[in-house]
Scaffold this active site. Sequence first.
Site, PDB file in Angstrom:
ATOM      1  N   GLY A  95       1.033   1.213 -10.226  1.00  0.00           N
ATOM      2  CA  GLY A  95       1.122   1.409  -8.777  1.00  0.00           C
ATOM      3  C   GLY A  95      -0.271   1.544  -8.208  1.00  0.00           C
ATOM      4  N   ASN A 153       6.760  -4.738 -12.057  1.00  0.00           N
ATOM      5  CA  ASN A 153       7.531  -3.501 -11.978  1.00  0.00           C
ATOM      6  C   ASN A 153       7.404  -2.778 -13.310  1.00  0.00           C
ATOM      7  OD1 ASN A 153       9.394  -1.454 -11.733  1.00  0.00           O
ATOM      8  ND2 ASN A 153      10.987  -2.733 -10.808  1.00  0.00           N
ATOM      9  N   ASP A 176       5.073   7.276  -5.338  1.00  0.00           N
ATOM     10  CA  ASP A 176       6.125   7.554  -4.359  1.00  0.00           C
ATOM     11  C   ASP A 176       6.853   8.833  -4.765  1.00  0.00           C
ATOM     12  OD1 ASP A 176       8.321   7.590  -2.684  1.00  0.00           O
ATOM     13  OD2 ASP A 176       8.724   5.444  -2.863  1.00  0.00           O
ATOM     14  N   THR A 251      -9.274   6.586  -4.949  1.00  0.00           N
ATOM     15  CA  THR A 251      -8.153   5.860  -4.359  1.00  0.00           C
ATOM     16  C   THR A 251      -8.111   6.016  -2.845  1.00  0.00           C
ATOM     17  OG1 THR A 251      -6.569   7.683  -4.511  1.00  0.00           O
ATOM     18  CG2 THR A 251      -6.815   6.288  -6.462  1.00  0.00           C
ATOM     19  N   GLU A 252      -7.566   5.003  -2.189  1.00  0.00           N
ATOM     20  CA  GLU A 252      -7.454   5.052  -0.735  1.00  0.00           C
ATOM     21  C   GLU A 252      -6.555   6.208  -0.297  1.00  0.00           C
ATOM     22  OE1 GLU A 252      -7.552   2.446  -2.585  1.00  0.00           O
ATOM     23  OE2 GLU A 252      -9.084   1.156  -1.715  1.00  0.00           O
ATOM     24  N   GLU A 253      -5.485   6.446  -1.066  1.00  0.00           N
ATOM     25  CA  GLU A 253      -4.581   7.547  -0.731  1.00  0.00           C
ATOM     26  C   GLU A 253      -5.289   8.886  -0.904  1.00  0.00           C
ATOM     27  OE1 GLU A 253      -1.125   8.996   0.838  1.00  0.00           O
ATOM     28  OE2 GLU A 253      -1.644   6.888   0.539  1.00  0.00           O
TER      29      GLU A 253
END
Length: 278
Positions: A95, A153, A176, A251-253
């Site tokens: 992810g 996936n 998530d 990370t961007e998050e």
Amino acid sequence: MSFSTRRQAYRAEKQDHRKELKHVKIDESVIEKVDKLSLPKKKFYRQRAHSNPFSDHQLEYPISPAHMDWSKLYPHFYDSEKKKMTKDVTIADIGCGYGGLMIDLSPEFPDEMILGMEIRVQVTNYVEDRIIALRTNHAKENGYQNINVLRGNAMKFLPNFFNKGQLSKIFFCFPDPHFKQRKHKARIVTDTLLSEYAYVLKEGGIIYTITDVLDLHEWMVKHLEEHPLFERLSEEWEAQDKCVSIMRNATEEGKKVERNKGDKYIACFVRLPTPDII
């Protein structure tokens, strides 16, 4: 020109570059044909924040690791005379989002092949275009040849890509959270999935987790601690590990959480030796 039209034109231009450069070995001959590439603009690759891992996505995957052609993703590590790869993928970012972690890990582990797996189409395209631009602009020093991304996936097909004990590090960065209880089965850490991660992770390998959601952090810690093949590493170990520092800030998050002055919860686990069966 409307934003929608500009987005379509922008994506078409990037797709042309992707078709030409995605699977080639970037070197001086390519630089002569291609001007310096600008990094992709995220606003043209917008997509929903998460994707249902149980949906019937149209994904390509090998029937076994032996059928995976890594030369298309890492041409720099392909020996054309022997017709084989000189290295295997050893680090996986599951992810991977917009690729920030891989890009920061790349110079720290220049001899390791690093793969990002991302299920969202436009986000995968963004990372592909980002890597193409970085490889082209850093061709003289062979920069960023050791990272790439594929749309896949990991909850369904991870053993199709990796052999037993192939990976040394697996990262789960801001996955998530699936807040609703009926959605917990879709979380990236479950009892069943942990056994698959243990299969592809070598003994002594590390699982890295980071999230800004306390409930998810506690969920991942609980399941990892209860699994017989994983043991949590100490906070002292985390403080000295360079990957933890990179994961926290790359990370961007993670940067978004930092801007919002949110909390980041980290837990790292080592893969224990498989016990002998008597």
